[in-house]
Write a protein that holds these residues in place. Structure first.
Motif, PDB file in Angstrom:
ATOM      1  N   THR A 125       0.838  -1.209   0.000  1.00  0.00           N
ATOM      2  CA  THR A 125       0.000   0.000   0.000  1.00  0.00           C
ATOM      3  C   THR A 125       0.868   1.253   0.000  1.00  0.00           C
ATOM      4  O   THR A 125       0.597   2.220  -0.711  1.00  0.00           O
ATOM      5  N   ARG A 153      -9.207  -6.372  11.492  1.00  0.00           N
ATOM      6  CA  ARG A 153      -8.055  -6.426  10.597  1.00  0.00           C
ATOM      7  C   ARG A 153      -6.988  -5.483  11.140  1.00  0.00           C
ATOM      8  O   ARG A 153      -7.288  -4.510  11.821  1.00  0.00           O
ATOM      9  N   SER A 166       5.866 -12.734  10.369  1.00  0.00           N
ATOM     10  CA  SER A 166       5.495 -11.916   9.204  1.00  0.00           C
ATOM     11  C   SER A 166       6.393 -10.702   9.066  1.00  0.00           C
ATOM     12  O   SER A 166       6.606 -10.201   7.965  1.00  0.00           O
TER      13      SER A 166
HETATM   14  C1  3Y8 Z   1      -6.343  -9.942   1.329  1.00  0.00           C
HETATM   15  C2  3Y8 Z   1      -5.981  -6.979   2.108  1.00  0.00           C
HETATM   16  C3  3Y8 Z   1      -2.566  -2.840   4.161  1.00  0.00           C
HETATM   17  C4  3Y8 Z   1      -2.286  -4.304   4.371  1.00  0.00           C
HETATM   18  C5  3Y8 Z   1      -2.488  -4.695   5.810  1.00  0.00           C
HETATM   19  C6  3Y8 Z   1       0.801  -6.714   6.862  1.00  0.00           C
HETATM   20  C7  3Y8 Z   1      -0.186  -6.104   7.796  1.00  0.00           C
HETATM   21  C8  3Y8 Z   1      -2.521  -5.671   8.449  1.00  0.00           C
HETATM   22  C9  3Y8 Z   1      -1.492  -8.159  10.062  1.00  0.00           C
HETATM   23  C10 3Y8 Z   1      -2.937 -10.982  13.691  1.00  0.00           C
HETATM   24  C11 3Y8 Z   1      -2.232 -11.187  12.361  1.00  0.00           C
HETATM   25  C12 3Y8 Z   1      -2.517 -12.394   9.126  1.00  0.00           C
HETATM   26  C13 3Y8 Z   1      -3.518 -11.978   8.002  1.00  0.00           C
HETATM   27  C14 3Y8 Z   1      -2.487 -10.046   8.773  1.00  0.00           C
HETATM   28  C15 3Y8 Z   1      -2.002  -8.756   8.773  1.00  0.00           C
HETATM   29  C16 3Y8 Z   1      -1.639  -6.460   7.459  1.00  0.00           C
HETATM   30  C17 3Y8 Z   1      -2.063  -6.165   6.021  1.00  0.00           C
HETATM   31  C18 3Y8 Z   1      -1.951  -7.967   7.510  1.00  0.00           C
HETATM   32  C19 3Y8 Z   1      -2.282 -11.051   9.863  1.00  0.00           C
HETATM   33  C20 3Y8 Z   1      -5.265  -8.018   4.493  1.00  0.00           C
HETATM   34  C21 3Y8 Z   1      -5.772  -8.091   3.062  1.00  0.00           C
HETATM   35  C22 3Y8 Z   1      -5.861  -9.404   2.668  1.00  0.00           C
HETATM   36  C23 3Y8 Z   1      -5.376 -10.194   3.730  1.00  0.00           C
HETATM   37  C24 3Y8 Z   1      -5.266 -11.673   3.651  1.00  0.00           C
HETATM   38  C25 3Y8 Z   1      -5.055 -12.282   5.001  1.00  0.00           C
HETATM   39  C26 3Y8 Z   1      -4.922 -13.816   5.036  1.00  0.00           C
HETATM   40  C27 3Y8 Z   1      -4.348 -14.006   6.479  1.00  0.00           C
HETATM   41  C28 3Y8 Z   1      -3.454 -12.777   6.661  1.00  0.00           C
HETATM   42  C29 3Y8 Z   1      -4.951 -11.919   8.504  1.00  0.00           C
HETATM   43  C30 3Y8 Z   1      -6.496  -5.718   2.723  1.00  0.00           C
HETATM   44  C31 3Y8 Z   1      -6.273  -7.447   5.465  1.00  0.00           C
HETATM   45  C32 3Y8 Z   1      -3.083 -13.482  10.022  1.00  0.00           C
HETATM   46  C33 3Y8 Z   1      -1.160 -12.849   8.545  1.00  0.00           C
HETATM   47  O1  3Y8 Z   1      -9.586 -14.732   5.930  1.00  0.00           O
HETATM   48  C34 3Y8 Z   1      -8.625 -14.877   5.147  1.00  0.00           C
HETATM   49  O2  3Y8 Z   1      -8.669 -15.585   4.104  1.00  0.00           O
HETATM   50  C35 3Y8 Z   1      -7.336 -14.152   5.467  1.00  0.00           C
HETATM   51  C36 3Y8 Z   1      -6.234 -14.521   4.778  1.00  0.00           C
HETATM   52  C37 3Y8 Z   1      -3.992 -14.328   3.941  1.00  0.00           C
HETATM   53  C38 3Y8 Z   1      -3.516 -15.269   6.679  1.00  0.00           C
HETATM   54  C39 3Y8 Z   1      -4.282 -16.552   6.721  1.00  0.00           C
HETATM   55  O3  3Y8 Z   1      -3.614 -17.585   6.530  1.00  0.00           O
HETATM   56  O4  3Y8 Z   1      -5.519 -16.493   6.969  1.00  0.00           O
HETATM   57  N1  3Y8 Z   1      -3.798 -11.859   5.569  1.00  0.00           N
HETATM   58  N2  3Y8 Z   1      -5.019  -9.450   4.797  1.00  0.00           N
HETATM   59  C40 3Y8 Z   1      -5.172  -9.945   0.359  1.00  0.00           C
HETATM   60  C41 3Y8 Z   1      -5.569 -10.502  -1.010  1.00  0.00           C
HETATM   61  O5  3Y8 Z   1      -6.741 -10.869  -1.209  1.00  0.00           O
HETATM   62  O6  3Y8 Z   1      -4.661 -10.540  -1.877  1.00  0.00           O
HETATM   63  O7  3Y8 Z   1      -7.715  -5.628   2.904  1.00  0.00           O
HETATM   64  O8  3Y8 Z   1      -5.646  -4.881   3.017  1.00  0.00           O
HETATM   65  C42 3Y8 Z   1      -3.955  -7.230   4.518  1.00  0.00           C
HETATM   66  C43 3Y8 Z   1      -3.151  -7.178   5.760  1.00  0.00           C
HETATM   67  N3  3Y8 Z   1      -3.187  -8.073   6.723  1.00  0.00           N
HETATM   68  O9  3Y8 Z   1      -2.674  -2.455   2.939  1.00  0.00           O
HETATM   69  O10 3Y8 Z   1      -2.636  -2.059   5.090  1.00  0.00           O
HETATM   70  O11 3Y8 Z   1       1.353  -5.972   5.987  1.00  0.00           O
HETATM   71  O12 3Y8 Z   1       1.128  -7.939   6.960  1.00  0.00           O
HETATM   72  N4  3Y8 Z   1      -3.118 -10.598   7.719  1.00  0.00           N
HETATM   73  C44 3Y8 Z   1      -0.013 -12.810   9.550  1.00  0.00           C
HETATM   74  O13 3Y8 Z   1       0.803 -11.888   9.442  1.00  0.00           O
HETATM   75  O14 3Y8 Z   1       0.016 -13.712  10.426  1.00  0.00           O
HETATM   76  C45 3Y8 Z   1      -3.106 -10.831  11.163  1.00  0.00           C
HETATM   77  O15 3Y8 Z   1      -4.173 -11.204  13.779  1.00  0.00           O
HETATM   78  O16 3Y8 Z   1      -2.231 -10.637  14.680  1.00  0.00           O
END
Ligand code: 3Y8
Ligand code: NAP
Length: 249
Positions: free
Chosen positions: A15, A174, A199
């Motif tokens: 982003t 999130r 991560s």
């Molecule tokens: C769809 C797209 C931004 C991006 C923000 C980063 C930070 C916040 C923290 C906890 C850990 C986790 C997870 C996490 C974080 C950021 C980042 C990150 C962890 C979004 C997003 C998409 C996803 C996919 C999602 C996964 C999951 C993982 C939740 C957007 C919000 C646990 C990873 O329900 C599902 O299917 C979720 C799937 C892959 C891992 C998993 O195995 O479930 N991310 N997360 C992306 C796509 O479709 O291509 O809305 O922004 C993005 C972000 N999530 O622009 O500010 O940079 O990592 N995401 C982990 O790190 O362990 C949460 O809860 O403490």
């Protein structure tokens, strides 16, 4: 030739890069897999959905006249990263990864490092306790062999199917998260152990600071292997790379 970028996104760094690209007046598209209902709005046009493997991505690169591919996906998105390396070579398009370093334990941390999710599951073969399983949704089924624990799950979207674990508390939220809110969460749910992916970055690190403050143990899952590739650390480095590889200018 005017650059036309494809950014494989889904991270804080992606982003930030999209914002820098937009402010630099460059053309680009941010790509999401479509894992969550509402991906965060991007400062560039975005597309959602898989490409259809290596060949699908190579076809997309050629059809959309992409000049530079930037893999800014999450360190655990290893299939996408392997495909990006192969497809960029196949389409003869320059590619770079925008990535962040893994976290390392600090004084006061009580970490047990495990190499992958199966090893984390094996490490949970122990008497029942309250586990904050902060690894998302996609790999929850792998944790089914330890139903004795009560799991605090943090999911981006409300679960659409029954969960593979019998005793769960669901938080729909999130990141990025804050240390104070993660600390309150751990205290409220009397968490005994935190399970985390390594991560890196800032969006998920709050739970580690909260665990340190509360003296809680952390089961830290190491990153999967990534393909050999050119890696950069900041959006500025990527913009410099784009101009240095922008042929014919
Ligand atoms: C769809 C797209 C931004 C991006 C923000 C980063 C930070 C916040 C923290 C906890 C850990 C986790 C997870 C996490 C974080 C950021 C980042 C990150 C962890 C979004 C997003 C998409 C996803 C996919 C999602 C996964 C999951 C993982 C939740 C957007 C919000 C646990 C990873 O329900 C599902 O299917 C979720 C799937 C892959 C891992 C998993 O195995 O479930 N991310 N997360 C992306 C796509 O479709 O291509 O809305 O922004 C993005 C972000 N999530 O622009 O500010 O940079 O990592 N995401 C982990 O790190 O362990 C949460 O809860 O403490
Ligand atoms: P993955 O297992 O490496 O990829 C599986 C398949 O999903 C890929 O082969 C590709 O399908 C599709 N895909 C993945 N990322 C994509 C993207 N950015 N744009 C278009 N298609 C994509 O990936 P993942 O771990 O499920 O992660 C999916 C997305 O969530 C990524 O954008 C990643 O940055 C983000 N994310 C993941 C995590 C995590 O913990 N895994 C954490 C935060 C954010 P095709 O083969 O059909 O092209």
């Amino acid at each position: 030739m005017h650059p036309n970028l494809l950014i494989l996104g889904g991270t804080t760094e992606a982003t930030a890069l999209a914002r820098a690209v937009s402010e630099a007046g460059l053309t680009g598209t941010v790509s999401f897999a479509g894992r969550v209902d509402r991906p965060v709005r991007q400062p560039l046009p975005q597309r959602v959905g898989g490409f259809g493997g290596v060949d699908g991505l190579a076809t997309y690169l050629r059809a959309h006249k992409i000049t530079h591919l930037i893999d800014a996906t999450h360190p655990f998105a290893s299939a996408m990263s392997h495909n990006a390396v192969a497809a960029s070579a196949q389409a003869d398009i320059p590619m770079v990864a925008l990535t962040r370093p893994p976290w390392s334990a600090q004084p006061g941390d009580n970490w047990t490092n495990v190499p992958d999710i199966p090893a984390a599951v094996a490490a949970l073969d122990r008497p029942a306790c309250n586990v904050m399983l902060a690894v998302g949704r996609m790999h929850l089924a792998e944790f089914a062999p330890n139903p004795q624990h009560t799991y605090l799950l943090r999911l981006v979207d409300p679960p659409k199917a029954p969960l593979p674990l019998p005793k769960t508390e669901i938080i729909v939220d999130r990141g990025p998260f804050s240390e104070a809110s993660d600390r309150t969460l751990m205290e409220t749910h009397q968490i005994d152990l935190v399970v985390s992916k390594n991560s890196g970055g800032t969006g998920a690190s709050a739970k580690l600071a909260a665990a340190r403050a509360l003296g809680l143990p952390v089961l830290m899952i190491d990153r999967p292997p990534q393909p050999k590739r050119h890696e950069l650390a900041t959006p500025g480095d990527v913009l410099t790379w784009i101009h240095s590889t922008n042929l014919g200018v």
